[in-house]
Design an enzyme around this catalytic site. Structure first.
Site, PDB file in Angstrom:
ATOM      1  N   ASN A  23       0.740  -1.265   0.002  1.00  0.00           N
ATOM      2  CA  ASN A  23      -0.228   0.212   0.086  1.00  0.00           C
ATOM      3  C   ASN A  23       0.979   1.237  -0.026  1.00  0.00           C
ATOM      4  OD1 ASN A  23       0.510  -0.844   2.786  1.00  0.00           O
ATOM      5  ND2 ASN A  23      -0.083   1.110   3.275  1.00  0.00           N
ATOM      6  N   GLY A  25       4.905   3.082  -0.701  1.00  0.00           N
ATOM      7  CA  GLY A  25       6.331   3.383  -1.267  1.00  0.00           C
ATOM      8  C   GLY A  25       6.606   2.457  -2.383  1.00  0.00           C
ATOM      9  N   SER A 157      18.593  -3.675   2.573  1.00  0.00           N
ATOM     10  CA  SER A 157      18.873  -2.376   2.553  1.00  0.00           C
ATOM     11  C   SER A 157      20.344  -2.010   2.939  1.00  0.00           C
ATOM     12  CB  SER A 157      18.304  -1.633   3.768  1.00  0.00           C
ATOM     13  OG  SER A 157      19.031  -0.313   4.193  1.00  0.00           O
ATOM     14  N   TYR A 182      17.748  -1.916  13.240  1.00  0.00           N
ATOM     15  CA  TYR A 182      17.359  -1.957  11.770  1.00  0.00           C
ATOM     16  C   TYR A 182      18.199  -2.722  11.147  1.00  0.00           C
ATOM     17  CZ  TYR A 182      15.794  -0.181   7.259  1.00  0.00           C
ATOM     18  OH  TYR A 182      15.611  -0.140   5.882  1.00  0.00           O
TER      19      TYR A 182
HETATM   20  N1  LIG Z   1      13.118   3.912   1.260  1.00  0.00           N
HETATM   21  C1  LIG Z   1      14.342   3.712   1.350  1.00  0.00           C
HETATM   22  O1  LIG Z   1      15.188   4.581   1.075  1.00  0.00           O
HETATM   23  C2  LIG Z   1      14.686   2.282   1.683  1.00  0.00           C
HETATM   24  C3  LIG Z   1      16.156   2.051   1.648  1.00  0.00           C
HETATM   25  C4  LIG Z   1      16.458   0.597   2.046  1.00  0.00           C
HETATM   26  C5  LIG Z   1      15.562  -0.284   2.289  1.00  0.00           C
HETATM   27  N2  LIG Z   1      14.272  -0.140   2.306  1.00  0.00           N
HETATM   28  C6  LIG Z   1      13.329  -1.121   2.458  1.00  0.00           C
HETATM   29  O2  LIG Z   1      12.135  -1.049   1.429  1.00  0.00           O
HETATM   30  C7  LIG Z   1      11.015  -1.697   2.047  1.00  0.00           C
HETATM   31  C8  LIG Z   1      10.043  -0.802   1.638  1.00  0.00           C
HETATM   32  O3  LIG Z   1       9.925   0.274   2.435  1.00  0.00           O
HETATM   33  P1  LIG Z   1       9.218   1.913   1.717  1.00  0.00           P
HETATM   34  O4  LIG Z   1      10.653   2.482   1.601  1.00  0.00           O
HETATM   35  O5  LIG Z   1       8.475   1.678   0.605  1.00  0.00           O
HETATM   36  O6  LIG Z   1       8.588   2.407   2.959  1.00  0.00           O
HETATM   37  P2  LIG Z   1       6.910   2.510   3.468  1.00  0.00           P
HETATM   38  O7  LIG Z   1       6.639   3.363   2.291  1.00  0.00           O
HETATM   39  O8  LIG Z   1       6.976   2.982   4.922  1.00  0.00           O
HETATM   40  O9  LIG Z   1       6.354   1.020   3.123  1.00  0.00           O
HETATM   41  C9  LIG Z   1       6.533   0.073   4.314  1.00  0.00           C
HETATM   42  C10 LIG Z   1       5.393  -0.927   4.094  1.00  0.00           C
HETATM   43  O10 LIG Z   1       5.506  -1.891   5.041  1.00  0.00           O
HETATM   44  C11 LIG Z   1       4.423  -2.066   5.718  1.00  0.00           C
HETATM   45  N3  LIG Z   1       4.160  -2.683   6.976  1.00  0.00           N
HETATM   46  C12 LIG Z   1       5.111  -2.099   8.121  1.00  0.00           C
HETATM   47  N4  LIG Z   1       4.885  -2.951   9.315  1.00  0.00           N
HETATM   48  C13 LIG Z   1       4.230  -4.226   8.565  1.00  0.00           C
HETATM   49  C14 LIG Z   1       3.585  -5.252   9.294  1.00  0.00           C
HETATM   50  N5  LIG Z   1       3.482  -5.340  10.449  1.00  0.00           N
HETATM   51  N6  LIG Z   1       2.917  -5.879   8.533  1.00  0.00           N
HETATM   52  C15 LIG Z   1       2.716  -5.811   7.177  1.00  0.00           C
HETATM   53  N7  LIG Z   1       3.177  -4.829   6.496  1.00  0.00           N
HETATM   54  C16 LIG Z   1       3.903  -3.773   7.233  1.00  0.00           C
HETATM   55  C17 LIG Z   1       3.679  -0.670   5.763  1.00  0.00           C
HETATM   56  O11 LIG Z   1       2.346  -0.833   5.900  1.00  0.00           O
HETATM   57  P3  LIG Z   1       1.551   0.679   6.734  1.00  0.00           P
HETATM   58  O12 LIG Z   1       1.499   1.503   5.407  1.00  0.00           O
HETATM   59  O13 LIG Z   1       0.351   0.144   7.014  1.00  0.00           O
HETATM   60  O14 LIG Z   1       2.359   1.244   7.850  1.00  0.00           O
HETATM   61  C18 LIG Z   1       4.021  -0.125   4.345  1.00  0.00           C
HETATM   62  O15 LIG Z   1       3.123  -0.728   3.328  1.00  0.00           O
HETATM   63  C19 LIG Z   1      11.558  -1.998   3.464  1.00  0.00           C
HETATM   64  O16 LIG Z   1      11.606  -3.338   3.601  1.00  0.00           O
HETATM   65  C20 LIG Z   1      12.665  -1.193   3.527  1.00  0.00           C
HETATM   66  O17 LIG Z   1      13.413  -1.549   4.905  1.00  0.00           O
HETATM   67  C21 LIG Z   1      13.792   1.318   1.900  1.00  0.00           C
END
Ligand SMILES: NC(=O)c1ccc[n+]([C@@H]2O[C@H](COP(=O)([O-])OP(=O)(O)OC[C@H]3O[C@@H](n4cnc5c(N)ncnc54)[C@H](OP(=O)(O)O)[C@@H]3O)[C@@H](O)[C@H]2O)c1
Length: 320
Positions: A23, A25, A157, A182
């Site tokens: 939902n 990012g 990450s 993390y």
């Molecule tokens: N953005 C970056 O720069 C970056 C860098 C390195 C790695 N990552 C990795 O990329 C992945 C996606 O992150 P994003 O950047 O897209 O962040 P995001 O926009 O915050 O999306 C994270 C997603 O994970 C969901 N989530 C959190 N807790 C959960 C749970 N208990 N059960 C099921 N879903 C859950 C969130 O749901 P809700 O919306 O309901 O909270 C949201 O849909 C993560 O694994 C993160 O570590 C991101």
């Protein structure tokens, strides 16, 4: 593969792709891209309401309907019961899963515990996905996959480099550092992804199991999403919100580019056990390339110990 973009993805008509955290990012962008190529995307989210809103937005952006289909389902990775129920329902309704994207995550939040008593970052980012993958393994095995191979794609990450395994305190009961936790959870993602690859490989070599399932790891670089905003919100520090917002605007790339390593791992010609990352500045931005994660992430002994712990902790056994 220089300058690979989502436009090079193959058509995915008839394929089923499961995306956790669909939902927001990167999960949201991945869902949009897979569905645009004709896949049925199972949006595995902790909030059905937020997922329905996201699905409505994706449909509206696509002009009313996506090429494939969107199937919103509840899956809270902070609850092993929720993961089990999700997997059981999915097995009732689907014969196969062609791609599983272990994408959802939380970053550097104050210490809390999942419904099963695990520290939340370790519990959601690693253990929840371990349990989910194990429970969906039969559906993956049953799939035709993409180019003849089902894929398990695990989103790590660059922060894995700050992670250290401490098997005496995996749940941070003695001391807690939110960034250290993390980093460890993201290192655990890699140990898991590579160990799964080795196990599939060994099963195929030693028992001629003929498993057409591939485990690939990836990371999105620095991408402007809700991840950093949630970290700031949970810190209770209003200055952090301002700082994160500015850093995201200045340094973060758009999610359409940040999601490319995940899309590449899911659909391109990539080896099992590969690490797909952005190929640009400091591997923090740009189009995908196959790289190498840090030495600790390839430690087979740590990987075996983590696998053993995760099996005991979740009660989920893999057939490999
Ligand atoms: N953005 C970056 O720069 C970056 C860098 C390195 C790695 N990552 C990795 O990329 C992945 C996606 O992150 P994003 O950047 O897209 O962040 P995001 O926009 O915050 O999306 C994270 C997603 O994970 C969901 N989530 C959190 N807790 C959960 C749970 N208990 N059960 C099921 N879903 C859950 C969130 O749901 P809700 O919306 O309901 O909270 C949201 O849909 C993560 O694994 C993160 O570590 C991101």
């Amino acid at each position: 593969m220089a300058d690979w973009t989502a436009e090079e993805m193959p058509r995915l008509d008839g394929k089923t792709v499961v995306v956790t955290g669909a939902n927001s990012g990167l999960g949201y962008e991945g869902t949009r891209a897979f569905a645009a190529e004709g896949a049925t995307v199972v949006m595995a989210c902790r909030s059905v309401e937020r997922a329905e809103d996201a699905a409505a937005e994706i449909r509206a952006d696509a002009g009313g309907e996506v090429d494939g289909d969107l199937d919103v389902r509840e899956c809270d990775l902070a609850s092993l019961d929720s993961v089990r129920a999700f997997a059981e329902d999915l097995s009732d309704d689907y014969d196969a899963v062609d791609v599983l994207c272990n994408n959802a995550g939380v970053m550097a939040i104050p210490r809390s515990e999942t419904a099963d008593g695990f520290e939340t970052q370790f519990g959601v980012n690693h253990l929840g996905h371990f349990a989910l993958t194990g429970r969906l393994f039969e559906l993956l095995e049953a799939a035709e996959g993409v180019d003849g191979v089902a894929r398990v794609v695990t989103q790590s990450s660059g922060a894995h480099e700050q992670g250290e395994m401490d098997f005496a305190d995996l749940n941070w009961e003695r001391s807690y550092g939110k960034w250290k936790a993390y980093g460890r959870s993201k290192l655990a993602n890699l140990l898991f992804a590579y160990e799964l690859h080795h196990r599939i490989d060994a099963a195929n070599r030693e028992t001629d199991a003929g498993l057409d399932v591939r485990s690939v790891a990836c990371h999105p670089g620095y991408t402007d999403t809700n991840l950093q905003m949630r970290t700031a919100a949970e810190s209770g520090n209003p200055l952090m919100k301002v700082g994160m917002k500015a850093a995201n605007a200045l340094l973060g790339q758009d999610a359409e580019i940040g999601v490319e390593p995940m899309l590449y791992a899911a659909t391109a010609d990539v080896d099992g056990g590969a690490y797909v990352e952005p190929g640009g500045l400091l591997n923090m931005r740009g189009h995908p390339t196959v790289g190498r994660s840090n030495d600790a992430s390839y430690d087979r002994e740590d990987a075996r110990r983590l696998w053993e712990y995760s099996t005991d902790a979740t009660g989920v056994e893999f057939p490999v």
